[in-house]
Design a protein around this motif. Structure first.
Motif, PDB file in Angstrom:
ATOM      1  N   PRO A 221      34.120 -53.721   2.475  1.00 40.75           N
ATOM      2  CA  PRO A 221      33.471 -53.320   1.220  1.00 40.75           C
ATOM      3  C   PRO A 221      34.466 -52.610   0.298  1.00 40.75           C
ATOM      4  N   PRO A 222      34.284 -52.776  -1.009  1.00 36.41           N
ATOM      5  CA  PRO A 222      35.176 -52.053  -1.928  1.00 36.41           C
ATOM      6  C   PRO A 222      34.875 -50.553  -1.876  1.00 36.41           C
ATOM      7  N   ALA A 223      35.840 -49.765  -2.319  1.00 35.80           N
ATOM      8  CA  ALA A 223      35.640 -48.307  -2.310  1.00 35.80           C
ATOM      9  C   ALA A 223      34.563 -47.929  -3.329  1.00 35.80           C
ATOM     10  N   ASN A 224      33.757 -46.951  -2.989  1.00 33.80           N
ATOM     11  CA  ASN A 224      32.776 -46.461  -3.969  1.00 33.80           C
ATOM     12  C   ASN A 224      33.296 -45.172  -4.611  1.00 33.80           C
ATOM     13  N   PHE A 225      34.628 -45.068  -4.650  1.00 26.85           N
ATOM     14  CA  PHE A 225      35.308 -43.938  -5.291  1.00 26.85           C
ATOM     15  C   PHE A 225      36.596 -44.513  -5.899  1.00 26.85           C
ATOM     16  N   ASP A 226      37.293 -43.701  -6.619  1.00 28.24           N
ATOM     17  CA  ASP A 226      38.535 -44.172  -7.232  1.00 28.24           C
ATOM     18  C   ASP A 226      39.711 -43.762  -6.326  1.00 28.24           C
TER      19      ASP A 226
END
Ligand code: ADP
Length: 290
Positions: free
Chosen positions: A270-275
């Motif tokens: 999954p992609p990060a849900n933060f930067d």
């Protein structure tokens, strides 16, 4: 990807008696791999195992990132006694992170379980989203041992084939990818394995005198297996018969089947849900301690 799933899948015209338990479908020729097939298959298993571990991690991470994603994978293992279910769990499921596994064995039903429908205990044992479940025996015992040892009347176990198909359809709808595997050993190989258990005191614990009594029912079991597989191999939940007299082939083939199922799930990290860039900066700059 190999054609192992295609070769082992139970389809139209299936006959269990036509499957050679010592066969090695899909295994490349010795002259192609240039080494002993057993050594080759064992080496390949290391690579397949690493791929399984990655797939499992992606599944786990996906469920963690998105609670609405209910996907999970369930390996159902069925076999005659000494068929190698425990060995398969150890060698194939053992390549994955134990934290992401949910392994359940099914013995004779308890008094409580008998008060419920035969699928009740199965429902309760399902893996949660994100996990890889392994059933060491399953709801299929209710059309196998129950039929052979006459633990229920014929009309009862006959009615279970469509019930199982409906149930497995429900599972598929709920995000469960099923991989149903019969480990197929020969009568002679079972005898060898039983004798081996009796020769080695460290294997006595695996031996049960009841296994010998069960040998008398071998033909009835083969018939029950044939019918169960023929009735309940569907597009959503196909059955595979893995020749299992050679343990190295068995493990290699089951790993292939699991990997094939995983690949059908198209998993990704999954992609990060933060930067990540901003987080890196925060760590490098340090946070003030209070
Ligand atoms: P295993 O043989 O799988 O290593 P056990 O020695 O505990 O494990 O055996 C489990 C036993 O439970 C098997 O003989 C199997 O046929 C039996 N069993 C499993 N499910 C049922 C069921 N629904 N009804 C009756 N017997 C069952």
């Amino acid at each position: 990807m190999s054609n192992v799933p295609e070769l082992l899948r139970v389809g139209t015209g299936f006959a269990l008696s036509a499957v050679d338990p010592a066969g090695t479908p899909g295994l490349p020729e010795k002259k192609t791999v240039r080494k002993d097939p057993k050594t080759w298959a064992r080496e390949q298993l290391v690579d397949l195992g690493a791929q399984l571990a990655t797939q499992q991690e992606m599944l786990f991470a996906t469920a963690k990132a998105d609670p609405k994603d209910k996907r999970r994978l369930l390996l159902v293992l069925q076999a005659m006694d000494c068929g190698g279910k425990d060995g398969t769990v150890k060698k194939v499921a053992g390549t994955m992170n134990p934290q992401g596994l949910h392994i359940v064995g099914f013995g004779p039903p308890t008094a409580t379980e008998l008060r419920h429908d035969f699928l009740w205990r199965i429902h309760r044992a399902l893996p949660k989203p994100g996990l890889v479940g392994v059933f060491n025996r399953s709801h299929y015992e209710d059309v196998l041992v129950v039929r052979v040892r006459k633990l229920a009347p014929k009309r009862v176990w006959l009615s279970r084939y469509p019930q199982i198909n409906d149930f497995e359809q429900e599972l598929a709808d709920a995000g469960v990818t099923l991989v149903k595997v019969m480990l197929h050993i020969s009568f002679e190989e079972q005898q060898r394995r039983l004798l081996e258990r009796l020769r080695d005191p460290t294997k006595f614990w695996k031996y049960s005198p009841a296994d010998v009594d069960n040998r008398a029912y071998w033909p009835a079991y083969q018939e029950a297996y044939h019918d169960a597989l023929a009735h309940c191999s569907t597009d959503l939940a196909p059955w595979y018969v893995v020749p299992a007299d050679r343990k190295w082939y068995r493990d290699w083939a089951v790993a292939h089947l699991m990997l094939h199922a995983f690949k059908g799930m198209n998993l990704q990290y999954p992609p990060a849900n933060f930067d990540p860039q901003r987080e890196r900066q925060r760590i490098e700059e340090g946070v003030s301690q209070t």
